[in-house]
Write an enzyme that holds these catalytic residues in place. Sequence first.
Site, PDB file in Angstrom:
ATOM      1  CB  SER A  24      39.243  42.733  41.070  1.00  0.00           C
ATOM      2  OG  SER A  24      40.183  41.854  40.514  1.00  0.00           O
ATOM      3  CG  ASP A  28      40.630  35.765  45.499  1.00  0.00           C
ATOM      4  OD1 ASP A  28      41.018  35.416  44.371  1.00  0.00           O
ATOM      5  OD2 ASP A  28      40.183  36.902  45.740  1.00  0.00           O
ATOM      6  CG  HIS A  35      38.992  37.406  42.371  1.00  0.00           C
ATOM      7  ND1 HIS A  35      39.921  37.932  43.259  1.00  0.00           N
ATOM      8  CD2 HIS A  35      38.849  38.330  41.388  1.00  0.00           C
ATOM      9  CE1 HIS A  35      40.313  39.124  42.814  1.00  0.00           C
ATOM     10  NE2 HIS A  35      39.683  39.390  41.695  1.00  0.00           N
TER      11      HIS A  35
END
Length: 199
Positions: A99, A149, A180
């Site tokens: 991320s 996501d 995610h």
Amino acid sequence: MKHIFKKGSDRVLLLLHGTGGTEQDLLPLAEMIDQEASILSVRGNVSENGMPRFFRRLSGGVFDEEDLIFRTKELQEFLDEAAEKYNFNRENVVAVGYSNGANIAGSLLFHHEKVLKAAVLYHPMVPRRGVELPDLSKTPVFIGAGKNDPICPARETEELSKLLEAGGSDVEVHWENQGHQLTHSEVQASKRWYDNMIG
């Protein structure tokens, strides 16, 4: 930068956490990918409502470009200093980021030539648009992505993959039917890629 270093083999895994994470978060991941490797796990220097990050954002999905450029240079300089301090080969660093950590790793690739040997990016976004990428022909990249996501839509993954390929990188994209979150099968896929590509 606050960090953990564990001496292992010549290969160095640079671990870069997601928003709100710490330098402890991805240590189990390093075990799964390469038990022998040295580990340099770094904590982001930016705080967003008390949550560590690697660079500021203006809002969800909108990066503070100026800060991104500054923090990318800061991380690159830290890697140079760490290589000297811990006596590892600067050319043997493989980034593993999730991320926000994947975004700063992507930004390293976008801004600095030969900064990483390879990169494993879980759920990254395009760090910047409209910039010329350095030569990435010797820097393979694995991208783990979720088809559902909400933070990093599929088109973002596809765009990043194309940009890296245009820079010469050999890119493998692994899709999960997930959001995610980082999945076990995604990590397993990245390990297979790692073993084939650089193991």
